[in-house]
Motif scaffolding. Structure first.
Motif, mmCIF file in Angstrom:
data_model
loop_
_atom_site.group_PDB
_atom_site.id
_atom_site.type_symbol
_atom_site.label_atom_id
_atom_site.label_comp_id
_atom_site.label_asym_id
_atom_site.label_seq_id
_atom_site.Cartn_x
_atom_site.Cartn_y
_atom_site.Cartn_z
ATOM 1 N N UNK A 32 -3.696 -20.371 -42.143
ATOM 2 C CA UNK A 32 -2.653 -19.579 -41.499
ATOM 3 C C UNK A 32 -1.269 -20.132 -41.767
ATOM 4 N N UNK A 33 -1.135 -21.448 -41.685
ATOM 5 C CA UNK A 33 0.165 -22.078 -41.946
ATOM 6 C C UNK A 33 0.553 -21.925 -43.418
ATOM 7 N N UNK A 34 -0.436 -22.033 -44.309
ATOM 8 C CA UNK A 34 -0.155 -21.868 -45.734
ATOM 9 C C UNK A 34 0.345 -20.454 -46.013
ATOM 10 N N UNK A 35 -0.314 -19.458 -45.406
ATOM 11 C CA UNK A 35 0.116 -18.065 -45.599
ATOM 12 C C UNK A 35 1.541 -17.868 -45.076
ATOM 13 N N UNK A 36 1.827 -18.473 -43.936
ATOM 14 C CA UNK A 36 3.164 -18.351 -43.359
ATOM 15 C C UNK A 36 4.224 -18.919 -44.299
ATOM 16 N N UNK A 37 3.898 -20.041 -44.933
ATOM 17 C CA UNK A 37 4.837 -20.648 -45.886
ATOM 18 C C UNK A 37 5.061 -19.710 -47.065
ATOM 19 N N UNK A 38 3.969 -19.153 -47.597
ATOM 20 C CA UNK A 38 4.088 -18.223 -48.722
ATOM 21 C C UNK A 38 4.917 -16.995 -48.336
ATOM 22 N N UNK A 39 4.654 -16.444 -47.153
ATOM 23 C CA UNK A 39 5.381 -15.250 -46.709
ATOM 24 C C UNK A 39 6.873 -15.550 -46.588
ATOM 25 N N UNK A 57 12.930 -12.642 -52.330
ATOM 26 C CA UNK A 57 12.698 -11.222 -52.628
ATOM 27 C C UNK A 57 13.848 -10.597 -53.398
ATOM 28 N N UNK A 58 15.068 -11.013 -53.100
ATOM 29 C CA UNK A 58 16.239 -10.408 -53.743
ATOM 30 C C UNK A 58 16.607 -11.087 -55.056
ATOM 31 N N UNK A 59 15.855 -12.101 -55.441
ATOM 32 C CA UNK A 59 16.165 -12.814 -56.683
ATOM 33 C C UNK A 59 15.094 -12.544 -57.721
ATOM 34 N N UNK A 60 15.289 -13.110 -58.891
ATOM 35 C CA UNK A 60 14.313 -12.943 -59.967
ATOM 36 C C UNK A 60 13.187 -13.964 -59.884
ATOM 37 N N UNK A 61 13.261 -14.864 -58.891
ATOM 38 C CA UNK A 61 12.241 -15.903 -58.765
ATOM 39 C C UNK A 61 10.925 -15.309 -58.275
ATOM 40 N N UNK A 62 9.845 -15.758 -58.820
ATOM 41 C CA UNK A 62 8.521 -15.304 -58.411
ATOM 42 C C UNK A 62 7.802 -16.443 -57.706
ATOM 43 N N UNK A 63 7.179 -16.133 -56.582
ATOM 44 C CA UNK A 63 6.426 -17.144 -55.843
ATOM 45 C C UNK A 63 5.012 -17.154 -56.400
ATOM 46 N N UNK A 64 4.825 -17.908 -57.455
ATOM 47 C CA UNK A 64 3.530 -17.961 -58.124
ATOM 48 C C UNK A 64 2.480 -18.563 -57.197
ATOM 49 N N UNK A 65 1.281 -18.022 -57.290
ATOM 50 C CA UNK A 65 0.172 -18.602 -56.542
ATOM 51 C C UNK A 65 -0.185 -17.877 -55.265
ATOM 52 N N UNK A 66 0.734 -17.052 -54.732
ATOM 53 C CA UNK A 66 0.444 -16.377 -53.468
ATOM 54 C C UNK A 66 -0.694 -15.363 -53.614
ATOM 55 N N UNK A 67 -0.658 -14.455 -54.620
ATOM 56 C CA UNK A 67 -1.786 -13.520 -54.764
ATOM 57 C C UNK A 67 -3.116 -14.245 -54.960
ATOM 58 N N UNK A 68 -3.090 -15.322 -55.756
ATOM 59 C CA UNK A 68 -4.314 -16.085 -55.990
ATOM 60 C C UNK A 68 -4.803 -16.731 -54.695
ATOM 61 N N UNK A 69 -3.837 -17.163 -53.884
ATOM 62 C CA UNK A 69 -4.175 -17.743 -52.582
ATOM 63 C C UNK A 69 -4.917 -16.718 -51.724
ATOM 64 N N UNK A 70 -4.381 -15.493 -51.660
ATOM 65 C CA UNK A 70 -5.013 -14.457 -50.844
ATOM 66 C C UNK A 70 -6.384 -14.081 -51.406
ATOM 67 N N UNK A 93 8.534 -24.744 -52.086
ATOM 68 C CA UNK A 93 7.733 -23.930 -51.173
ATOM 69 C C UNK A 93 6.258 -23.941 -51.575
ATOM 70 N N UNK A 94 5.995 -23.887 -52.868
ATOM 71 C CA UNK A 94 4.605 -23.892 -53.334
ATOM 72 C C UNK A 94 3.934 -25.217 -52.990
ATOM 73 N N UNK A 95 4.654 -26.316 -53.162
ATOM 74 C CA UNK A 95 4.104 -27.624 -52.776
ATOM 75 C C UNK A 95 3.777 -27.645 -51.283
ATOM 76 N N UNK A 96 4.670 -27.062 -50.505
ATOM 77 C CA UNK A 96 4.477 -27.002 -49.049
ATOM 78 C C UNK A 96 3.205 -26.215 -48.731
ATOM 79 N N UNK A 97 3.044 -25.055 -49.356
ATOM 80 C CA UNK A 97 1.868 -24.218 -49.103
ATOM 81 C C UNK A 97 0.583 -24.931 -49.523
ATOM 82 N N UNK A 98 0.623 -25.611 -50.663
ATOM 83 C CA UNK A 98 -0.567 -26.334 -51.127
ATOM 84 C C UNK A 98 -0.914 -27.484 -50.185
ATOM 85 N N UNK A 99 0.109 -28.097 -49.614
ATOM 86 C CA UNK A 99 -0.117 -29.147 -48.621
ATOM 87 C C UNK A 99 -0.902 -28.587 -47.437
#
Length: 261
Positions: free
Chosen positions: A204-211, A218-231, A190-196
């Motif tokens: 807008x498309x990058x934000x949608x991918x991150x969201x 959200x229900x797992x322990x995985x963290x979507x790194x890079x989203x706060x920095x993106x915003x 997903x992060x590769x997709x957003x960076x693309x």
């Protein structure tokens, strides 16, 4: 006899055939070829499972422009288990056909290879290289699609994406990313997709991918790194703060302020 030793002696014999920059008569050349072929055959007889000997033999025949002989040896090697399973032999076989301008033969060799070994990336890359070399972009794309049906690892999908980007087919690349995150639903995909999307200035498309990624994990322990920095880069401080709060909630840390998106 080791393949390296055999090839070294072959080169020495070839040099011996040149005397004062003049090639010896045809009879001696013929005797030399018979002698070397006999040595190769004896090496194979004593070590049929040594793929290096087979490949050395094939390359030697190809260096003499004896394509028919090289082809025959390849087919014999493929009858052996060690050859049938070896991607390098298939690639050498195809390359010899390509260098001899027998493109249809090369295509048939590689089609056999990927049909028998659809999970070997090296064979697909060679086949795609052939079609690109011939300028057959549509055929190369069809090969990628055929390969993706086998759900290869992430690198295979990324190679397909890079292929489309090379031809400036951004929308096609985006569609492949959608398939990638379904086939390999990991955070890094997903992060590769957003960076693309960011690289193509599609904020807008990058934000949608991150969201979508945040919602998915959200229900797992995985963290979507890079989203706060993106915003933050997009000067969306409120969104960044909201994402930081999500991280705190996931860690069990309370924050009295309201979460902001």
């Amino acid at each position: 006899m080791a393949a390296e030793q055999l090839m070294g002696e072959t080169r020495e014999c070839q040099e011996d055939l040149i005397v004062k920059n003049k090639v010896v008569d045809q009879a001696e050349v013929a005797d030399y070829l018979i002698c070397k072929r006999r040595e190769f055959e004896e090496s194979i007889e004593h070590g049929r499972s040594n793929i290096d000997v087979w490949i050395t033999y094939v390359k030697w025949e190809a260096s003499l422009k004896e394509v028919a002989h090289a082809r025959s040896i390849c087919e014999r090697a493929l009858e052996e288990v060690v050859g049938y399973r070896n991607p390098s032999l298939w690639c050498v076989y195809a390359e010899i056909e390509m260098e001899s301008n027998f493109m249809d033969r090369a295509r048939k060799v590689l089609d056999r290879a990927v049909t028998l070994h659809p999970r070997v990336p090296q064979l697909w890359y060679k086949f795609i290289e052939l079609e690109e070399r011939l300028g057959n972009v549509a055929s190369a794309r069809m090969l990628f699609e055929r390969w993706m049906c086998w759900m290869p690892d992430q690198q295979g999908w990324l190679s397909y994406i890079k292929f489309e980007i090379r031809y400036n087919e951004i929308e096609r690349a985006r569609q492949i990313f959608e398939k990638l995150v379904q086939c390999h639903p990991r955070v890094e995909s997903w992060i590769r997709y957003a960076k693309f999307e960011m690289k193509n200035r599609e904020v807008g498309k990058a934000r949608n991918v991150y969201v979508r990624a945040v919602e998915k994990f959200a229900a797992s322990d995985c963290k979507v790194a890079g989203f706060p920095e993106f915003e933050k880069r997009c000067k969306e401080t409120g969104r960044k703060r909201g994402l930081d709060n999500i991280r705190k909630v996931q860690k069990g840390i309370k924050d009295d302020d309201d979460m902001v998106w």
